[in-house]
Write a protein that holds these residues in place. Structure first.
Motif, PDB file in Angstrom:
ATOM      1  N   GLN A  38       0.866  -1.177   0.000  1.00  0.00           N
ATOM      2  CA  GLN A  38       0.000   0.000   0.000  1.00  0.00           C
ATOM      3  C   GLN A  38       0.909   1.236   0.000  1.00  0.00           C
ATOM      4  O   GLN A  38       1.932   1.260   0.692  1.00  0.00           O
ATOM      5  CB  GLN A  38      -0.881   0.050   1.240  1.00  0.00           C
ATOM      6  N   GLY A  41      -1.161   3.357   3.293  1.00  0.00           N
ATOM      7  CA  GLY A  41      -1.899   2.519   4.241  1.00  0.00           C
ATOM      8  C   GLY A  41      -2.314   3.352   5.447  1.00  0.00           C
ATOM      9  O   GLY A  41      -1.553   4.182   5.936  1.00  0.00           O
ATOM     10  N   ARG A  42      -3.545   3.121   5.903  1.00  0.00           N
ATOM     11  CA  ARG A  42      -4.082   3.939   7.010  1.00  0.00           C
ATOM     12  C   ARG A  42      -4.259   3.108   8.264  1.00  0.00           C
ATOM     13  O   ARG A  42      -4.656   1.943   8.194  1.00  0.00           O
ATOM     14  CB  ARG A  42      -5.429   4.542   6.605  1.00  0.00           C
ATOM     15  N   GLY A  43      -3.966   3.728   9.415  1.00  0.00           N
ATOM     16  CA  GLY A  43      -4.172   3.076  10.706  1.00  0.00           C
ATOM     17  C   GLY A  43      -5.300   3.751  11.465  1.00  0.00           C
ATOM     18  O   GLY A  43      -5.957   4.671  10.947  1.00  0.00           O
ATOM     19  N   ARG A  44      -5.541   3.307  12.689  1.00  0.00           N
ATOM     20  CA  ARG A  44      -6.545   3.938  13.542  1.00  0.00           C
ATOM     21  C   ARG A  44      -6.112   5.350  13.879  1.00  0.00           C
ATOM     22  O   ARG A  44      -4.936   5.684  13.829  1.00  0.00           O
ATOM     23  CB  ARG A  44      -6.713   3.149  14.851  1.00  0.00           C
ATOM     24  N   TRP A  49      -0.095   3.566   8.155  1.00  0.00           N
ATOM     25  CA  TRP A  49       0.251   2.160   8.385  1.00  0.00           C
ATOM     26  C   TRP A  49       1.311   1.775   7.368  1.00  0.00           C
ATOM     27  O   TRP A  49       1.029   1.680   6.173  1.00  0.00           O
ATOM     28  CB  TRP A  49      -0.981   1.266   8.257  1.00  0.00           C
ATOM     29  N   TYR A  57      -1.887  -7.239   3.638  1.00  0.00           N
ATOM     30  CA  TYR A  57      -2.777  -6.066   3.680  1.00  0.00           C
ATOM     31  C   TYR A  57      -4.061  -6.447   2.970  1.00  0.00           C
ATOM     32  O   TYR A  57      -4.021  -6.722   1.758  1.00  0.00           O
ATOM     33  CB  TYR A  57      -2.147  -4.856   2.964  1.00  0.00           C
ATOM     34  N   SER A  59      -8.636  -5.917   2.902  1.00  0.00           N
ATOM     35  CA  SER A  59      -9.865  -5.312   3.414  1.00  0.00           C
ATOM     36  C   SER A  59     -11.040  -6.123   2.908  1.00  0.00           C
ATOM     37  O   SER A  59     -11.076  -6.519   1.744  1.00  0.00           O
ATOM     38  CB  SER A  59      -9.996  -3.864   2.938  1.00  0.00           C
ATOM     39  N   LYS A 110       3.261  -5.495  18.821  1.00  0.00           N
ATOM     40  CA  LYS A 110       2.047  -5.481  17.992  1.00  0.00           C
ATOM     41  C   LYS A 110       2.378  -6.126  16.648  1.00  0.00           C
ATOM     42  O   LYS A 110       3.289  -5.706  15.956  1.00  0.00           O
ATOM     43  CB  LYS A 110       1.598  -4.019  17.822  1.00  0.00           C
ATOM     44  N   GLY A 113      -2.730  -4.886  12.721  1.00  0.00           N
ATOM     45  CA  GLY A 113      -3.587  -3.730  12.933  1.00  0.00           C
ATOM     46  C   GLY A 113      -4.938  -3.984  12.283  1.00  0.00           C
ATOM     47  O   GLY A 113      -5.027  -4.631  11.235  1.00  0.00           O
ATOM     48  N   LEU A 115      -8.694  -2.126  11.266  1.00  0.00           N
ATOM     49  CA  LEU A 115      -9.369  -0.838  11.068  1.00  0.00           C
ATOM     50  C   LEU A 115     -10.752  -1.103  10.479  1.00  0.00           C
ATOM     51  O   LEU A 115     -10.860  -1.591   9.357  1.00  0.00           O
ATOM     52  CB  LEU A 115      -8.532   0.011  10.096  1.00  0.00           C
ATOM     53  N   GLY A 126     -10.515  -3.742   7.572  1.00  0.00           N
ATOM     54  CA  GLY A 126      -9.137  -3.721   7.071  1.00  0.00           C
ATOM     55  C   GLY A 126      -8.215  -4.379   8.083  1.00  0.00           C
ATOM     56  O   GLY A 126      -8.272  -4.087   9.281  1.00  0.00           O
ATOM     57  N   ILE A 127      -7.363  -5.269   7.586  1.00  0.00           N
ATOM     58  CA  ILE A 127      -6.448  -5.997   8.483  1.00  0.00           C
ATOM     59  C   ILE A 127      -5.045  -5.990   7.884  1.00  0.00           C
ATOM     60  O   ILE A 127      -4.856  -6.307   6.701  1.00  0.00           O
ATOM     61  CB  ILE A 127      -6.905  -7.459   8.680  1.00  0.00           C
ATOM     62  N   GLY A 128      -4.078  -5.616   8.676  1.00  0.00           N
ATOM     63  CA  GLY A 128      -2.677  -5.745   8.292  1.00  0.00           C
ATOM     64  C   GLY A 128      -2.001  -6.706   9.255  1.00  0.00           C
ATOM     65  O   GLY A 128      -2.240  -6.657  10.464  1.00  0.00           O
TER      66      GLY A 128
HETATM   67  C1  BTN Z   1      -4.101   0.212  13.442  1.00  0.00           C
HETATM   68  O1  BTN Z   1      -3.813   1.414  13.507  1.00  0.00           O
HETATM   69  O2  BTN Z   1      -3.748  -0.568  14.325  1.00  0.00           O
HETATM   70  C2  BTN Z   1      -4.926  -0.293  12.288  1.00  0.00           C
HETATM   71  C3  BTN Z   1      -4.086  -0.555  11.073  1.00  0.00           C
HETATM   72  C4  BTN Z   1      -4.877  -1.166   9.933  1.00  0.00           C
HETATM   73  C5  BTN Z   1      -4.013  -1.453   8.734  1.00  0.00           C
HETATM   74  C6  BTN Z   1      -4.755  -2.184   7.651  1.00  0.00           C
HETATM   75  S1  BTN Z   1      -3.674  -2.748   6.381  1.00  0.00           S
HETATM   76  C7  BTN Z   1      -5.045  -3.130   5.373  1.00  0.00           C
HETATM   77  C8  BTN Z   1      -6.063  -2.032   5.561  1.00  0.00           C
HETATM   78  N1  BTN Z   1      -5.807  -0.927   4.655  1.00  0.00           N
HETATM   79  C9  BTN Z   1      -5.444   0.182   5.306  1.00  0.00           C
HETATM   80  O3  BTN Z   1      -5.153   1.272   4.775  1.00  0.00           O
HETATM   81  N2  BTN Z   1      -5.450  -0.040   6.621  1.00  0.00           N
HETATM   82  C10 BTN Z   1      -5.837  -1.403   6.948  1.00  0.00           C
END
Ligand code: BTN
Length: 236
Positions: A38, A41-44, A49, A57, A59, A110, A113, A115, A126-128
């Motif tokens: 990605q 990539g986005r996290g919480r 991410w 990666y 979703s 960790k 992640g 989301l 979404g799971i990484g």
């Molecule tokens: C966290 O902050 O702990 C959550 C992270 C989530 C990352 C996953 S990777 C696949 C999906 N796509 C994203 O952009 N984020 C989630």
């Protein structure tokens, strides 16, 4: 049992964003967006991410007709699925443990992640998972499956994750969130564990007490019992 339809991409901005786009076009329950990497990539909590090749990666579009306050349940289901999937690849003595709200830890780092976002009447899960690559530039301990002595490929991790997720979704459909909550508590830090909860610029320190029926965190502080519905949790 949920059937998953996986769509593979070499690279996307964020698999969650691509899943949102597909959901808006009407993609069905169980559609999975999987990317090798990605670029954003986005996290919480609006964090980034780190998403180089070598990790998982994906979703998943879920159409569950849930009232919005119950969306949090999906994060707990996902954390249990990630923990189960990872444990199938780790050496027998290693355990995947859980920390509120949906962190999965191995060797106290960790490793994943989660989301959960809503778009119209669909949820995007979404799971990484860190298979090979430990993200850099983060302020917390991290671990990877391979770095913890596990044997894993990205595709093998995806298959294990989707199988475990289908199982926990079945448990949830059959027995409700009460069963998920009990399973989650059995793998989480025990009551009394000292925790530090950060919510924006507020920090609360206390001892883990329980998880409420709606997934909220209950901690006991010197000033009394506190309920947290959002935030970051670290061990104090
Ligand atoms: C966290 O902050 O702990 C959550 C992270 C989530 C990352 C996953 S990777 C696949 C999906 N796509 C994203 O952009 N984020 C989630």
């Amino acid at each position: 049992m949920t059937a998953f339809d996986v769509r593979n991409y070499d690279s996307v901005g964020s698999t969650n964003d691509e899943a949102v786009r597909l959901a808006q076009e009407g993609a069905p329950h169980g559609t999975v967006v999987h990317a090798d990497k990605q670029t954003v990539g986005r996290g919480r909590l609006s964090r980034r991410w780190s998403s180089p090749p070598g990790n998982l990666y994906l979703s998943i579009i879920l159409r569950l007709n849930l009232p919005a306050p119950r969306n949090v349940e999906i994060g707990f289901i996902a954390a249990l699925a990630v923990a189960d999937a990872i444990e199938t690849m780790l050496p027998r003595q290693e355990r995947a443990t859980l920390k509120w709200p949906n962190d999965v830890l191995v060797r106290n780092g960790k490793i994943s992640g989660i989301l959960v976002e809503q778009v119209d009447d669909a949820l995007i899960l979404g799971i990484g998972i860190n298979v090979l690559m430990a993200p850099d530039g983060v302020s917390y301990n991290v671990s990877t499956i391979v770095g913890s002595g596990g044997l894993a490929t990205v595709d093998g991790t995806r298959a294990a994750l989707l199988a475990a997720l289908a199982n926990w979704l079945d448990v949830w459909h059959r027995d409700g969130f009460a069963a998920i909550r009990i399973a989650w508590l059995a793998r989480a830090h025990p009551p009394g564990t000292p925790l530090r909860v950060t919510m924006g610029d507020r920090t609360i320190e206390g001892r883990f007490a329980d998880i409420r029926d709606d997934g909220a965190l209950i901690i006991d502080t010197d000033e009394g019992r506190r309920i947290c519905t959002a935030g970051d949790v670290g061990f104090a």
